[in-house]
Design a protein around this motif. Structure first.
Motif, PDB file in Angstrom:
ATOM      1  N   ALA A  19       0.814  -1.215   0.000  1.00  0.00           N
ATOM      2  CA  ALA A  19       0.000   0.000   0.000  1.00  0.00           C
ATOM      3  C   ALA A  19       0.852   1.271   0.000  1.00  0.00           C
ATOM      4  CB  ALA A  19      -0.953  -0.004   1.193  1.00  0.00           C
ATOM      5  N   TYR A  20       1.926   1.283   0.770  1.00  0.00           N
ATOM      6  CA  TYR A  20       2.765   2.484   0.828  1.00  0.00           C
ATOM      7  C   TYR A  20       3.454   2.741  -0.504  1.00  0.00           C
ATOM      8  CZ  TYR A  20       6.061   5.982   2.493  1.00  0.00           C
ATOM      9  OH  TYR A  20       6.782   7.137   2.655  1.00  0.00           O
ATOM     10  N   GLU A  21       3.943   1.694  -1.144  1.00  0.00           N
ATOM     11  CA  GLU A  21       4.577   1.865  -2.454  1.00  0.00           C
ATOM     12  C   GLU A  21       3.574   2.371  -3.488  1.00  0.00           C
ATOM     13  OE1 GLU A  21       4.990  -0.907  -0.594  1.00  0.00           O
ATOM     14  OE2 GLU A  21       7.134  -0.859  -0.146  1.00  0.00           O
ATOM     15  N   ARG A  22       2.342   1.855  -3.435  1.00  0.00           N
ATOM     16  CA  ARG A  22       1.306   2.330  -4.353  1.00  0.00           C
ATOM     17  C   ARG A  22       0.946   3.784  -4.056  1.00  0.00           C
ATOM     18  NH1 ARG A  22      -3.495  -0.745  -3.748  1.00  0.00           N
ATOM     19  NH2 ARG A  22      -2.630  -1.704  -1.892  1.00  0.00           N
ATOM     20  N   TYR A  23       0.919   4.155  -2.771  1.00  0.00           N
ATOM     21  CA  TYR A  23       0.656   5.542  -2.380  1.00  0.00           C
ATOM     22  C   TYR A  23       1.732   6.467  -2.947  1.00  0.00           C
ATOM     23  CZ  TYR A  23       1.119   9.632   0.661  1.00  0.00           C
ATOM     24  OH  TYR A  23       1.289  10.905   1.132  1.00  0.00           O
ATOM     25  N   LEU A  24       3.000   6.092  -2.802  1.00  0.00           N
ATOM     26  CA  LEU A  24       4.082   6.931  -3.316  1.00  0.00           C
ATOM     27  C   LEU A  24       4.016   7.060  -4.840  1.00  0.00           C
ATOM     28  CD1 LEU A  24       7.125   5.852  -1.130  1.00  0.00           C
ATOM     29  CD2 LEU A  24       5.778   7.962  -0.975  1.00  0.00           C
ATOM     30  N   ALA A  28       3.501  10.597  -6.721  1.00  0.00           N
ATOM     31  CA  ALA A  28       4.444  11.073  -7.736  1.00  0.00           C
ATOM     32  C   ALA A  28       3.733  11.392  -9.050  1.00  0.00           C
ATOM     33  CB  ALA A  28       5.537  10.037  -7.968  1.00  0.00           C
ATOM     34  N   GLU A  29       2.746  10.597  -9.395  1.00  0.00           N
ATOM     35  CA  GLU A  29       2.047  10.791 -10.671  1.00  0.00           C
ATOM     36  C   GLU A  29       1.044  11.936 -10.628  1.00  0.00           C
ATOM     37  OE1 GLU A  29      -0.828   8.284 -13.725  1.00  0.00           O
ATOM     38  OE2 GLU A  29       0.412   7.212 -12.279  1.00  0.00           O
ATOM     39  N   ALA A  37       1.699  21.367  -3.235  1.00  0.00           N
ATOM     40  CA  ALA A  37       1.472  20.014  -2.705  1.00  0.00           C
ATOM     41  C   ALA A  37       2.338  19.785  -1.470  1.00  0.00           C
ATOM     42  CB  ALA A  37       1.787  18.972  -3.762  1.00  0.00           C
ATOM     43  N   PRO A  38       1.737  19.262  -0.409  1.00  0.00           N
ATOM     44  CA  PRO A  38       2.548  18.925   0.766  1.00  0.00           C
ATOM     45  C   PRO A  38       3.431  17.725   0.452  1.00  0.00           C
ATOM     46  CG  PRO A  38       0.314  18.139   1.056  1.00  0.00           C
ATOM     47  CD  PRO A  38       0.332  18.928  -0.222  1.00  0.00           C
ATOM     48  N   PRO A  39       4.493  17.543   1.216  1.00  0.00           N
ATOM     49  CA  PRO A  39       5.343  16.364   0.963  1.00  0.00           C
ATOM     50  C   PRO A  39       4.557  15.087   1.263  1.00  0.00           C
ATOM     51  CG  PRO A  39       6.010  17.478   2.967  1.00  0.00           C
ATOM     52  CD  PRO A  39       4.976  18.345   2.322  1.00  0.00           C
ATOM     53  N   PRO A  40       4.936  13.990   0.650  1.00  0.00           N
ATOM     54  CA  PRO A  40       4.215  12.739   0.922  1.00  0.00           C
ATOM     55  C   PRO A  40       4.403  12.319   2.381  1.00  0.00           C
ATOM     56  CG  PRO A  40       6.186  12.288  -0.351  1.00  0.00           C
ATOM     57  CD  PRO A  40       6.045  13.783  -0.274  1.00  0.00           C
ATOM     58  N   GLY A  42       5.254  10.053   5.555  1.00  0.00           N
ATOM     59  CA  GLY A  42       6.259   9.037   5.854  1.00  0.00           C
ATOM     60  C   GLY A  42       5.564   7.693   6.026  1.00  0.00           C
ATOM     61  N   ARG A  43       6.343   6.639   6.044  1.00  0.00           N
ATOM     62  CA  ARG A  43       5.779   5.289   6.138  1.00  0.00           C
ATOM     63  C   ARG A  43       4.926   5.111   7.396  1.00  0.00           C
ATOM     64  NH1 ARG A  43       6.836   0.323   3.675  1.00  0.00           N
ATOM     65  NH2 ARG A  43       8.527   1.236   2.486  1.00  0.00           N
ATOM     66  N   ALA A  44       5.422   5.558   8.546  1.00  0.00           N
ATOM     67  CA  ALA A  44       4.679   5.383   9.802  1.00  0.00           C
ATOM     68  C   ALA A  44       3.377   6.186   9.795  1.00  0.00           C
ATOM     69  CB  ALA A  44       5.546   5.781  10.985  1.00  0.00           C
ATOM     70  N   ALA A  45       3.435   7.432   9.333  1.00  0.00           N
ATOM     71  CA  ALA A  45       2.232   8.267   9.286  1.00  0.00           C
ATOM     72  C   ALA A  45       1.218   7.703   8.297  1.00  0.00           C
ATOM     73  CB  ALA A  45       2.601   9.694   8.899  1.00  0.00           C
ATOM     74  N   PHE A  46       1.702   7.191   7.170  1.00  0.00           N
ATOM     75  CA  PHE A  46       0.801   6.597   6.188  1.00  0.00           C
ATOM     76  C   PHE A  46       0.062   5.398   6.779  1.00  0.00           C
ATOM     77  CE2 PHE A  46       0.022   3.192   3.157  1.00  0.00           C
ATOM     78  CZ  PHE A  46      -0.883   3.820   2.317  1.00  0.00           C
ATOM     79  N   PHE A  47       0.801   4.495   7.429  1.00  0.00           N
ATOM     80  CA  PHE A  47       0.153   3.303   7.964  1.00  0.00           C
ATOM     81  C   PHE A  47      -0.786   3.635   9.110  1.00  0.00           C
ATOM     82  CE2 PHE A  47       3.256   0.781   5.581  1.00  0.00           C
ATOM     83  CZ  PHE A  47       2.366  -0.100   4.985  1.00  0.00           C
ATOM     84  N   LYS A  48      -0.479   4.657   9.918  1.00  0.00           N
ATOM     85  CA  LYS A  48      -1.403   5.064  10.966  1.00  0.00           C
ATOM     86  C   LYS A  48      -2.699   5.572  10.346  1.00  0.00           C
ATOM     87  CE  LYS A  48      -2.096   7.919  15.024  1.00  0.00           C
ATOM     88  NZ  LYS A  48      -3.448   7.522  15.029  1.00  0.00           N
ATOM     89  N   GLN A  49      -2.580   6.427   9.332  1.00  0.00           N
ATOM     90  CA  GLN A  49      -3.777   6.951   8.663  1.00  0.00           C
ATOM     91  C   GLN A  49      -4.547   5.819   7.992  1.00  0.00           C
ATOM     92  OE1 GLN A  49      -2.941  10.042   5.825  1.00  0.00           O
ATOM     93  NE2 GLN A  49      -4.968   9.938   4.934  1.00  0.00           N
ATOM     94  N   TRP A  50      -3.852   4.896   7.360  1.00  0.00           N
ATOM     95  CA  TRP A  50      -4.489   3.779   6.665  1.00  0.00           C
ATOM     96  C   TRP A  50      -5.257   2.895   7.652  1.00  0.00           C
ATOM     97  CZ3 TRP A  50      -2.629  -1.577   5.760  1.00  0.00           C
ATOM     98  CH2 TRP A  50      -3.301  -2.207   4.718  1.00  0.00           C
TER      99      TRP A  50
END
Length: 62
Positions: A19-24, A28-29, A37-40, A42-50
């Motif tokens: 999921a994180y790789e697909r998010y990045l 990017a696209e 655009a805010p920066p993407p 981080g892995r930990a923040a992404f998984f917490k939100q997910w």
């Protein structure tokens, strides 16, 4: 060997492990080129939100 790689890729897709790789890739696209655009995340923040999106609220049919 190629069959094993495809199988592993499919297992990761089904489990959400990629999921994180697909998010990045999506970021990017679709968002990276925007000037404000805010920066993407981080892995930990992404998984917490997910996880919060997945498990917060009522998750039943009736």
């Amino acid at each position: 060997m190629q069959v094993l790689k495809q199988l592993w890729r499919r297992v990761r897709q089904l489990s959400g492990d990629d999921a994180y790789e697909r998010y990045l890739a999506h970021y990017a696209e679709h968002h990276a080129h925007l000037p404000d655009a805010p920066p993407p995340l981080g892995r930990a923040a992404f998984f917490k939100q997910w996880q919060d999106q997945k498990w917060t609220g009522v998750k039943r049919c009736c």
